[in-house]
Design a protein around this motif. Sequence first.
Motif, PDB file in Angstrom:
ATOM      1  N   UNK A  71       7.529  -0.327   8.347  1.00 26.98           N
ATOM      2  CA  UNK A  71       6.779  -0.487   7.093  1.00 26.98           C
ATOM      3  C   UNK A  71       7.728  -0.318   5.916  1.00 26.98           C
ATOM      4  N   UNK A  72       7.437  -1.022   4.859  1.00 21.10           N
ATOM      5  CA  UNK A  72       8.249  -0.896   3.652  1.00 21.10           C
ATOM      6  C   UNK A  72       7.925   0.422   2.974  1.00 21.10           C
ATOM      7  N   UNK A  73       8.874   0.894   2.214  1.00 22.33           N
ATOM      8  CA  UNK A  73       8.697   2.139   1.494  1.00 22.33           C
ATOM      9  C   UNK A  73       7.740   1.977   0.317  1.00 22.33           C
ATOM     10  N   UNK A  74       7.339   3.076  -0.256  1.00 18.82           N
ATOM     11  CA  UNK A  74       6.394   3.089  -1.359  1.00 18.82           C
ATOM     12  C   UNK A  74       6.916   2.300  -2.557  1.00 18.82           C
ATOM     13  N   UNK A  75       8.170   2.490  -2.903  1.00 21.00           N
ATOM     14  CA  UNK A  75       8.732   1.785  -4.047  1.00 21.00           C
ATOM     15  C   UNK A  75       8.703   0.273  -3.859  1.00 21.00           C
ATOM     16  N   UNK A  76       9.031  -0.189  -2.649  1.00 18.92           N
ATOM     17  CA  UNK A  76       9.008  -1.628  -2.362  1.00 18.92           C
ATOM     18  C   UNK A  76       7.589  -2.180  -2.442  1.00 18.92           C
ATOM     19  N   UNK A  77       6.625  -1.423  -1.941  1.00 17.31           N
ATOM     20  CA  UNK A  77       5.235  -1.882  -1.989  1.00 17.31           C
ATOM     21  C   UNK A  77       4.721  -1.951  -3.424  1.00 17.31           C
ATOM     22  N   UNK A  78       5.089  -0.978  -4.258  1.00 13.46           N
ATOM     23  CA  UNK A  78       4.678  -0.989  -5.670  1.00 13.46           C
ATOM     24  C   UNK A  78       5.296  -2.190  -6.368  1.00 13.46           C
ATOM     25  N   UNK A  79       6.572  -2.428  -6.114  1.00 15.83           N
ATOM     26  CA  UNK A  79       7.247  -3.565  -6.749  1.00 15.83           C
ATOM     27  C   UNK A  79       6.578  -4.883  -6.366  1.00 15.83           C
ATOM     28  N   UNK A  80       6.262  -5.054  -5.086  1.00 12.33           N
ATOM     29  CA  UNK A  80       5.590  -6.274  -4.640  1.00 12.33           C
ATOM     30  C   UNK A  80       4.224  -6.438  -5.301  1.00 12.33           C
ATOM     31  N   UNK A  81       3.495  -5.347  -5.416  1.00 10.22           N
ATOM     32  CA  UNK A  81       2.159  -5.412  -5.984  1.00 10.22           C
ATOM     33  C   UNK A  81       2.177  -5.883  -7.432  1.00 10.22           C
ATOM     34  N   UNK A  82       3.154  -5.426  -8.199  1.00 12.70           N
ATOM     35  CA  UNK A  82       3.190  -5.738  -9.622  1.00 12.70           C
ATOM     36  C   UNK A  82       4.192  -6.830  -9.979  1.00 12.70           C
TER      37      UNK A  82
END
Length: 80
Positions: free
Chosen positions: A45-56
Amino acid sequence: MASITIRNLDEQLKAQLRMEAARHGHSMEEEVRVILRSALNQPQAKGLGSRIRERFADAGGIELEVPPRSDKPRDPGFGA
């Protein structure tokens, strides 16, 4: 080949494992090997920072100007 022992296995979980093994025509040991192989071969799974970046990412971004540093770095005081 290595072997492991799993202690304190819940009886209900053991019964479910036995049923799944029978359904697949495996021994309980083979069923556990299949489950472990499947679980450990999942993509990480991707890390939290990567998921936030993708979302926004679609919202775009802004470039912030980094102000010049006017103070000299201070000693953190870790020395003796």
